[in-house]
Scaffold this active site. Structure first.
Site, short mmCIF file in Angstrom:
data_model
loop_
_atom_site.label_atom_id
_atom_site.label_comp_id
_atom_site.label_asym_id
_atom_site.label_seq_id
_atom_site.Cartn_x
_atom_site.Cartn_y
_atom_site.Cartn_z
CE LYS A 18 -4.23 -2.18 1.53
NZ LYS A 18 -5.20 -2.47 2.57
NE ARG B 9 -7.31 -8.69 0.92
CZ ARG B 9 -6.89 -7.95 -0.11
NH1 ARG B 9 -5.89 -7.12 0.03
NH2 ARG B 9 -7.49 -8.05 -1.28
#
Ligand code: HH2
Length: 277
Positions: free
Chosen positions: A209, A258
């Site tokens: 991210k 995740r």
């Protein structure tokens, strides 16, 4: 037995599989069903405990997808992989979640934290994730007085709502990057024990991210600020930060992470498992 109590002796690793043209990291790579299934099998070989299949990108500014198109993308992949590994469906649509569970998915991973009825009706486990805003506007100057407290309180309410609806296994997720600045994301990682204290398995998704792009580029100051116009390093250059942040989250008590990089994260989980008290 719940998904989370399967005794692998370490935090669980959820591999990301986006059957989309536009996901921010793996978009376009697995839009073909054969390629998606092959990637799922590769992640299974690498030790993934769960494969999270998604047919709509949630990245800031992503285009909305119809129910039909999302189902066309994910169902053939779930039907095959669910025979080989626990599969979760990453969706905010009730009909997609319902069909996915029918096709074999055992976990509804819902970034809008609103599909608890579908999870309850189908008997699937449920991930309630915190987000602020929608993909169109979520990164427009998000503000919190106390991000850890606000996220924790929200997740407590959503988890209780899901439990009351009859969901047997409720997970919570702080929603790293969903309506949060880099500093908010770091505060949530630092305060993860407060989310763990809610008593539900905590899932954390930092993988590749943007805030890790700022860490890779050195544009995040130790005080958590990003200079005006500072550019994050691209997703391809965010592996080290992804592994470091997943390891940190697991050490702080996350039940599952995740990730796109399954093989490396499984090694980290094998390290954290035995040393975590
Ligand atoms: N992050 C993404 C998507 N789904 N689900 C949960 N529970 N937690 C997360 O942090 C999370 C999530 C975004 O990542 P990705 O799927 O790689 O990208 P995209 O949304 O562009 O498909």
């Amino acid at each position: 037995m719940t998904l989370c109590s399967r005794s692998v002796g370490r935090p669980l690793v959820m591999g990301v599989l986006n059957v989309t043209p536009d996901s921010f990291f793996d978009g376009g790579r697995y839009i073909d069903h054969e390629a998606a299934i092959a990637r799922g099998r590769e992640m299974i070989r690498q030790g993934a405990d769960i494969v999270d299949v998604g047919g709509e990108s949630t990245r800031p500014g992503a285009a909305a997808v119809s129910d039909e198109e999302e189902l066309r993308r994910v169902l053939p992949v779930i039907e095959v992989l669910a025979e080989e590994v626990p599969v979760s469906i990453d969706t905010t649509k009730a009909s997609v979640a319902r069909h996915a569970v029918k096709a074999g998915a055992v976990l509804v991973n819902d970034v809008s934290a609103s599909l608890e009825r579908v999870a309850a009706e189908t008997g699937a486990a449920f991930v309630a994730m915190h987000r602020r805003g929608t993909p169109a506007d979520m990164q427009n100057d998000p503000r919190y007085d106390d991000v850890v407290k606000e996220v924790r309180d929200y997740l407590a309410v959503r988890a209780e709502r899901a439990t009351k609806a009859g969901v047997k296994e409720v997970w919570v997720d702080p929603g790293i990057g969903f309506g949060k600045t880099a500093w908010h994301n770091l505060q949530l990682l630092a305060g993860l024990d407060e989310l763990v204290a809610l008593g539900h398995p905590v899932l954390v998704g930092t993988s590749r991210k943007t805030f890790l792009g700022h860490i890779a580029a050195g544009t995040l100051t130790p005080a958590g600020a990003i200079g005006a116009g500072a550019k994050p390093a691209p997703p391809e250059d965010r592996f080290e930060g992804s592994l470091a942040s997943a390891t940190f989250a697991m050490a702080m008590g996350a039940a599952a992470v995740r990730v796109h990089d399954v093989a490396a994260t499984v090694q980290a989980a094998r390290l954290v498992g035995p040393v975590r008290t």
